[in-house]
Structure formats: structure tokens, C-alpha cells
Write a protein that holds these residues in place. Structure first.
Motif, PDB file in Angstrom:
ATOM      1  N   SER A  17       0.833  -1.203   0.000  1.00 20.03           N
ATOM      2  CA  SER A  17       0.000   0.000   0.000  1.00 20.03           C
ATOM      3  C   SER A  17       0.865   1.249   0.000  1.00 20.03           C
ATOM      4  O   SER A  17       2.000   1.243   0.499  1.00 20.03           O
ATOM      5  CB  SER A  17      -0.897   0.026   1.244  1.00 20.03           C
ATOM      6  N   LEU A  18       0.306   2.298  -0.555  1.00 18.00           N
ATOM      7  CA  LEU A  18       0.904   3.631  -0.491  1.00 18.00           C
ATOM      8  C   LEU A  18      -0.219   4.644  -0.363  1.00 18.00           C
ATOM      9  O   LEU A  18      -1.339   4.409  -0.845  1.00 18.00           O
ATOM     10  CB  LEU A  18       1.714   3.949  -1.753  1.00 18.00           C
ATOM     11  N   ARG A  19       0.105   5.765   0.245  1.00 24.50           N
ATOM     12  CA  ARG A  19      -0.852   6.869   0.317  1.00 24.50           C
ATOM     13  C   ARG A  19      -0.219   8.104  -0.301  1.00 24.50           C
ATOM     14  O   ARG A  19       0.804   8.598   0.195  1.00 24.50           O
ATOM     15  CB  ARG A  19      -1.241   7.157   1.763  1.00 24.50           C
ATOM     16  N   LEU A  20      -0.816   8.570  -1.370  1.00 27.74           N
ATOM     17  CA  LEU A  20      -0.345   9.781  -2.022  1.00 27.74           C
ATOM     18  C   LEU A  20      -1.073  10.992  -1.444  1.00 27.74           C
ATOM     19  O   LEU A  20      -2.258  10.910  -1.128  1.00 27.74           O
ATOM     20  CB  LEU A  20      -0.590   9.714  -3.525  1.00 27.74           C
ATOM     21  N   SER A  21      -0.344  12.081  -1.328  1.00 26.99           N
ATOM     22  CA  SER A  21      -0.918  13.334  -0.854  1.00 26.99           C
ATOM     23  C   SER A  21      -0.697  14.419  -1.891  1.00 26.99           C
ATOM     24  O   SER A  21       0.311  14.416  -2.608  1.00 26.99           O
ATOM     25  CB  SER A  21      -0.273  13.755   0.469  1.00 26.99           C
ATOM     26  N   CYS A  22      -1.621  15.349  -1.931  1.00 23.17           N
ATOM     27  CA  CYS A  22      -1.515  16.500  -2.833  1.00 23.17           C
ATOM     28  C   CYS A  22      -1.875  17.740  -2.034  1.00 23.17           C
ATOM     29  O   CYS A  22      -2.984  17.825  -1.495  1.00 23.17           O
ATOM     30  CB  CYS A  22      -2.468  16.330  -4.010  1.00 23.17           C
ATOM     31  N   VAL A  23      -0.934  18.661  -1.945  1.00 19.48           N
ATOM     32  CA  VAL A  23      -1.201  19.909  -1.243  1.00 19.48           C
ATOM     33  C   VAL A  23      -1.507  20.994  -2.268  1.00 19.48           C
ATOM     34  O   VAL A  23      -0.806  21.133  -3.273  1.00 19.48           O
ATOM     35  CB  VAL A  23      -0.033  20.302  -0.316  1.00 19.48           C
ATOM     36  N   PHE A  24      -2.558  21.744  -2.010  1.00 23.31           N
ATOM     37  CA  PHE A  24      -3.072  22.772  -2.916  1.00 23.31           C
ATOM     38  C   PHE A  24      -2.796  24.139  -2.306  1.00 23.31           C
ATOM     39  O   PHE A  24      -3.023  24.339  -1.106  1.00 23.31           O
ATOM     40  CB  PHE A  24      -4.570  22.544  -3.074  1.00 23.31           C
ATOM     41  N   GLY A  27      -5.411  29.328  -4.078  1.00 21.59           N
ATOM     42  CA  GLY A  27      -6.803  29.474  -4.485  1.00 21.59           C
ATOM     43  C   GLY A  27      -7.732  28.929  -3.428  1.00 21.59           C
ATOM     44  O   GLY A  27      -7.305  28.549  -2.327  1.00 21.59           O
ATOM     45  N   ALA A  28      -9.017  28.891  -3.763  1.00 19.75           N
ATOM     46  CA  ALA A  28     -10.028  28.364  -2.841  1.00 19.75           C
ATOM     47  C   ALA A  28     -10.195  26.875  -3.099  1.00 19.75           C
ATOM     48  O   ALA A  28     -10.946  26.460  -3.996  1.00 19.75           O
ATOM     49  CB  ALA A  28     -11.339  29.102  -3.035  1.00 19.75           C
ATOM     50  N   PHE A  29      -9.507  26.092  -2.322  1.00 20.54           N
ATOM     51  CA  PHE A  29      -9.450  24.639  -2.550  1.00 20.54           C
ATOM     52  C   PHE A  29     -10.840  24.016  -2.648  1.00 20.54           C
ATOM     53  O   PHE A  29     -11.088  23.170  -3.518  1.00 20.54           O
ATOM     54  CB  PHE A  29      -8.657  23.992  -1.419  1.00 20.54           C
ATOM     55  N   SER A  30     -11.731  24.431  -1.798  1.00 23.33           N
ATOM     56  CA  SER A  30     -13.053  23.802  -1.753  1.00 23.33           C
ATOM     57  C   SER A  30     -13.890  24.088  -2.993  1.00 23.33           C
ATOM     58  O   SER A  30     -14.948  23.475  -3.181  1.00 23.33           O
ATOM     59  CB  SER A  30     -13.811  24.247  -0.498  1.00 23.33           C
ATOM     60  N   SER A  71      -9.798  10.863  -1.379  1.00 24.01           N
ATOM     61  CA  SER A  71     -10.432  11.653  -0.331  1.00 24.01           C
ATOM     62  C   SER A  71      -9.834  13.056  -0.345  1.00 24.01           C
ATOM     63  O   SER A  71      -8.851  13.313  -1.051  1.00 24.01           O
ATOM     64  CB  SER A  71     -10.238  10.999   1.045  1.00 24.01           C
ATOM     65  N   ARG A  72     -10.441  13.931   0.427  1.00 27.69           N
ATOM     66  CA  ARG A  72      -9.944  15.294   0.517  1.00 27.69           C
ATOM     67  C   ARG A  72     -10.252  15.857   1.888  1.00 27.69           C
ATOM     68  O   ARG A  72     -11.216  15.439   2.552  1.00 27.69           O
ATOM     69  CB  ARG A  72     -10.553  16.172  -0.579  1.00 27.69           C
ATOM     70  N   ASP A  73      -9.444  16.808   2.288  1.00 26.60           N
ATOM     71  CA  ASP A  73      -9.649  17.527   3.539  1.00 26.60           C
ATOM     72  C   ASP A  73      -9.650  19.016   3.186  1.00 26.60           C
ATOM     73  O   ASP A  73      -8.585  19.617   2.991  1.00 26.60           O
ATOM     74  CB  ASP A  73      -8.535  17.191   4.528  1.00 26.60           C
ATOM     75  N   ASN A  74     -10.835  19.582   3.087  1.00 23.70           N
ATOM     76  CA  ASN A  74     -10.931  20.979   2.655  1.00 23.70           C
ATOM     77  C   ASN A  74     -10.373  21.955   3.690  1.00 23.70           C
ATOM     78  O   ASN A  74     -10.011  23.075   3.361  1.00 23.70           O
ATOM     79  CB  ASN A  74     -12.376  21.327   2.319  1.00 23.70           C
ATOM     80  N   ALA A  75     -10.299  21.527   4.924  1.00 24.00           N
ATOM     81  CA  ALA A  75      -9.735  22.399   5.956  1.00 24.00           C
ATOM     82  C   ALA A  75      -8.211  22.483   5.840  1.00 24.00           C
ATOM     83  O   ALA A  75      -7.610  23.475   6.253  1.00 24.00           O
ATOM     84  CB  ALA A  75     -10.127  21.895   7.340  1.00 24.00           C
ATOM     85  N   LYS A  76      -7.614  21.435   5.285  1.00 26.59           N
ATOM     86  CA  LYS A  76      -6.153  21.380   5.182  1.00 26.59           C
ATOM     87  C   LYS A  76      -5.644  21.586   3.756  1.00 26.59           C
ATOM     88  O   LYS A  76      -4.444  21.535   3.514  1.00 26.59           O
ATOM     89  CB  LYS A  76      -5.639  20.043   5.711  1.00 26.59           C
ATOM     90  N   ASN A  77      -6.566  21.785   2.810  1.00 25.18           N
ATOM     91  CA  ASN A  77      -6.181  21.971   1.403  1.00 25.18           C
ATOM     92  C   ASN A  77      -5.398  20.783   0.858  1.00 25.18           C
ATOM     93  O   ASN A  77      -4.423  20.944   0.121  1.00 25.18           O
ATOM     94  CB  ASN A  77      -5.353  23.249   1.227  1.00 25.18           C
TER      95      ASN A  77
END
Length: 118
Positions: A17-24, A27-30, A71-77
Motif C-alpha cells: 500500500s501507499l498513500r499519495l498526498s496532494c497539497v493545494f 486558491g479556494a481549494f473547496s 479523499s480530501r480535507d478541505n480544511a487542510k487543502n
């Protein structure tokens, strides 16, 4: 200016398994639909998983259904791609994308390499 940065790629054995992350940023991520795409050597870029602005709607390519979760976390972009039961065929550069429907704008990260050994 919107910027995306992926992380979390690497070398893993088949079945792992791997977990990829993307930081934005920039702009307004949400407001953006987010997606993960991949491009294997010698192949065209293909969509892997998409998620709507609020996270309620998702799409998966048939090849990853049941194994990958977006998945996404709009509070953390941040947007994420949890990849389980990885197969050698999943080897590719994985890209994060942000799409703003109202203005038809899309942005891309530089990608992170995932290599699955058999």
C-alpha cells in the motif's frame, strides 16, 4: 496562482500500500474538483480517481475500483489517494489535478513516481 504538489510515491512490493498526498495552494481549494491521474511508460495519461468539491461524489477507473480510495480535507487543502493491493500494472507517475468548473481552469502537479515490484 494555483499550485499543486504531490508526495508519497515510492517503491513497494506487489500487494503493498501507499498513500499519495496532494497539497493545494493559491486558491479556494473547496471550489475545485480534484483528481488523480497516472501515466505509465509509453502510455497515455489516464484518470484514476476524481472527487467533487465537497467530497460527496467520487469516480474510479475500473482498474482501481475496490483498491484505491480518493479523499480530501478541505480544511487542510489536501487531497489523498490511498492505494491498496498494488499491482505491477499500477507502476506510473501519478499526478494531482485541480479543476474549476466555473471557469474551465485546470492545474496539475509535477507528479510522483510509484513503482510496484513483482
Amino acid at each position: 496562482q494555483v499550485q499543486l504538489m504531490e508526495s508519497g510515491g515510492g517503491l513497494v512490493q506487489a500487494g503493498g500500500s501507499l498513500r499519495l498526498s496532494c497539497v493545494f495552494s493559491g486558491g479556494a481549494f473547496s471550489s475545485y474538483n480534484m483528481g488523480w491521474y497516472r501515466q505509465a511508460p509509453g502510455k497515455k495519461r489516464e484518470s484514476v480517481a476524481l472527487i467533487s468539491q465537497g467530497g460527496l461524489s467520487t469516480y474510479y477507473a475500473d482498474s482501481v475500483k475496490g483498491r484505491f480510495t480518493i479523499s480530501r480535507d478541505n480544511a487542510k487543502n489536501h487531497a489523498y489517494l490511498q492505494m491498496n493491493s498494488l499491482e505491477p500494472e499500477d507502476t506510473a507517475v501519478y499526478y494531482c489535478s485541480a479543476y474549476l468548473m466555473s471557469s474551465n481552469e485546470d492545474y496539475w502537479g509535477k507528479g510522483t513516481l510509484v513503482t510496484v515490484s513483482s
